[in-house]
Design a protein around this motif. Structure first.
Motif, PDB file in Angstrom:
ATOM      1  N   ALA A  99      46.992  83.323  36.227  1.00 19.58           N
ATOM      2  CA  ALA A  99      45.615  83.698  36.558  1.00 19.58           C
ATOM      3  C   ALA A  99      44.710  82.574  35.690  1.00 19.58           C
ATOM      4  N   GLU A 100      44.868  82.304  34.576  1.00 23.99           N
ATOM      5  CA  GLU A 100      44.173  81.576  33.605  1.00 23.99           C
ATOM      6  C   GLU A 100      44.057  80.299  34.249  1.00 23.99           C
ATOM      7  N   HIS A 101      45.335  79.698  34.796  1.00 21.71           N
ATOM      8  CA  HIS A 101      45.065  78.186  35.042  1.00 21.71           C
ATOM      9  C   HIS A 101      44.559  78.253  36.459  1.00 21.71           C
ATOM     10  N   SER A 134      39.182  76.681  38.988  1.00 16.54           N
ATOM     11  CA  SER A 134      38.056  76.919  39.774  1.00 16.54           C
ATOM     12  C   SER A 134      36.725  76.730  39.020  1.00 16.54           C
ATOM     13  N   ASN A 135      36.721  77.108  37.670  1.00 15.86           N
ATOM     14  CA  ASN A 135      35.553  76.607  36.964  1.00 15.86           C
ATOM     15  C   ASN A 135      35.397  75.225  36.897  1.00 15.86           C
ATOM     16  N   CYS A 136      36.681  74.322  36.763  1.00 16.46           N
ATOM     17  CA  CYS A 136      36.459  72.827  36.659  1.00 16.46           C
ATOM     18  C   CYS A 136      36.032  72.326  37.830  1.00 16.46           C
ATOM     19  N   LEU A 142      44.396  70.659  33.237  1.00 16.14           N
ATOM     20  CA  LEU A 142      44.559  70.315  34.843  1.00 16.14           C
ATOM     21  C   LEU A 142      45.729  69.099  34.898  1.00 16.14           C
ATOM     22  N   THR A 143      46.210  69.203  35.997  1.00 13.99           N
ATOM     23  CA  THR A 143      47.282  68.412  36.172  1.00 13.99           C
ATOM     24  C   THR A 143      46.484  67.152  36.853  1.00 13.99           C
ATOM     25  N   GLN A 144      47.167  66.085  37.291  1.00 16.70           N
ATOM     26  CA  GLN A 144      46.580  64.848  37.833  1.00 16.70           C
ATOM     27  C   GLN A 144      45.762  65.168  39.058  1.00 16.70           C
ATOM     28  N   SER A 145      46.508  65.571  39.833  1.00 18.48           N
ATOM     29  CA  SER A 145      45.943  65.793  41.192  1.00 18.48           C
ATOM     30  C   SER A 145      44.542  66.862  41.085  1.00 18.48           C
ATOM     31  N   ALA A 154      38.973  68.003  40.951  1.00 13.59           N
ATOM     32  CA  ALA A 154      37.492  68.426  40.119  1.00 13.59           C
ATOM     33  C   ALA A 154      36.563  67.111  40.203  1.00 13.59           C
ATOM     34  N   ALA A 155      37.091  65.977  39.821  1.00 14.30           N
ATOM     35  CA  ALA A 155      36.141  65.063  39.984  1.00 14.30           C
ATOM     36  C   ALA A 155      35.672  64.867  41.390  1.00 14.30           C
ATOM     37  N   LEU A 156      36.122  64.777  42.154  1.00 13.89           N
ATOM     38  CA  LEU A 156      35.625  64.936  43.742  1.00 13.89           C
ATOM     39  C   LEU A 156      34.582  65.847  44.069  1.00 13.89           C
ATOM     40  N   ALA A 157      34.804  67.171  43.487  1.00 10.97           N
ATOM     41  CA  ALA A 157      33.910  67.912  43.572  1.00 10.97           C
ATOM     42  C   ALA A 157      32.681  68.071  42.784  1.00 10.97           C
TER      43      ALA A 157
END
Length: 282
Positions: A91-93, A98-100, A112-115, A120-123
């Motif tokens: 849940a924390e992950h 989601s926050n990122c 975060l994993t690489q994917s 997150a960067a794309l968003a």
């Protein structure tokens, strides 16, 4: 004799205090159980039965699990079962991801994993592009490609044109000559409509002769309607002689009817002698 009497009153005093001491040492079991389940300081665990202690321990555990999930204190991770700890970690992950992606805090990029980091960067890039296009968020053109900068420029010009045409915040300096003509026409139409409907923002000086006449007719009709309704905003000076005469006749009839039926506002001083005689006495 005095000694015996003193002993007697001492015994009476002890008997009076004893129920108080007994009550203080024996709290209400139901209330104590409720205090323990609620985690209140008034809880006396030594007064619980074995089954009650089990119930309280279960409630304590569930409260600790809920606190850990909601990030409330106190939260003791060591008291979680293996399954509860795994569920909490998942849940924390998810919440962190989601926050990122949504650009809100707290966000720990290191978890975060690489994917996921790419997502997150794309968003974040899409939020920046949207902000540059609609002006509703943070815009950093340095983070956009040349094509995106052009797209944002086109979108902002279209948005400005829409605002100018619709009566929003308008930057006339960004309009093309043909757009400026269209906006001027739209502004003129809005002003004429506002004047005709009696809305705020009417500038009579910008009306054409035909628009001015149409507005005058509309204003006269609104005033006549107000006068017929007997409202205080009526301006009798703007009525024609025939309108004033018809309005006076209607008001006289209304007053006579009110006096005759004894219902509504009646002014007897405005009655004719024959009308006054027709009114029944009180």
């Amino acid at each position: 004799m005095k000694v015996s009497l003193w002993k007697y009153w001492a015994q009476v005093a002890c008997l009076g205090v004893w129920p108080i001491l007994l009550f203080a040492q024996s709290p209400d079991p139901a209330q104590n159980l409720s205090d323990c389940k609620s985690g209140r300081e008034a809880c006396d665990r030594s007064k619980l039965t074995q089954s009650e202690s089990g119930d309280v321990a279960f409630v304590d555990h569930q409260r600790n699990v809920a606190n850990c999930r909601e990030r409330f204190e106190p939260c003791d991770h060591s008291q979680l079962t293996e399954r509860e700890a795994i569920a909490l970690a998942l849940a924390e992950h998810r919440n962190n991801l989601s926050n990122c992606k949504d650009g809100i805090s707290p966000c720990d990029q290191s978890r975060l994993t690489q994917s996921e980091a790419r997502e997150a960067a794309l968003a974040e890039h899409q939020r920046t592009l949207a902000g540059c296009k609609n002006g509703g968020g943070a815009c950093d053109y340095s983070k956009l490609t040349q094509l995106e900068v052009r797209e944002a420029g086109v979108a902002r010009r279209e948005l400005n044109l829409s605002d100018c045409t619709g009566g929003g915040v308008c930057d006339h300096s960004k309009l093309t000559p043909s757009e400026a003509v269209a906006v001027t026409k739209a502004e003129h139409q809005r002003n004429a409509q506002s004047c005709e409907n009696g809305w705020d923002g009417c500038d009579h000086s910008r009306l054409t002769p035909s628009e001015w006449r149409q507005t005058a007719i509309a204003e006269h009709q609104r005033n006549l309607s107000v006068c017929k309704e007997g409202r205080e905003t009526c301006d009798y000076s703007k009525l024609t002689p025939s309108e004033a005469s018809a309005l006076a006749a209607a008001e006289h009839k209304r007053n006579y009817t009110a006096c005759l039926n004894k219902y509504g506002y009646c002014d007897r001083s405005r009655l004719t002698p024959s009308e006054a005689r027709a009114i029944p006495s009180e």
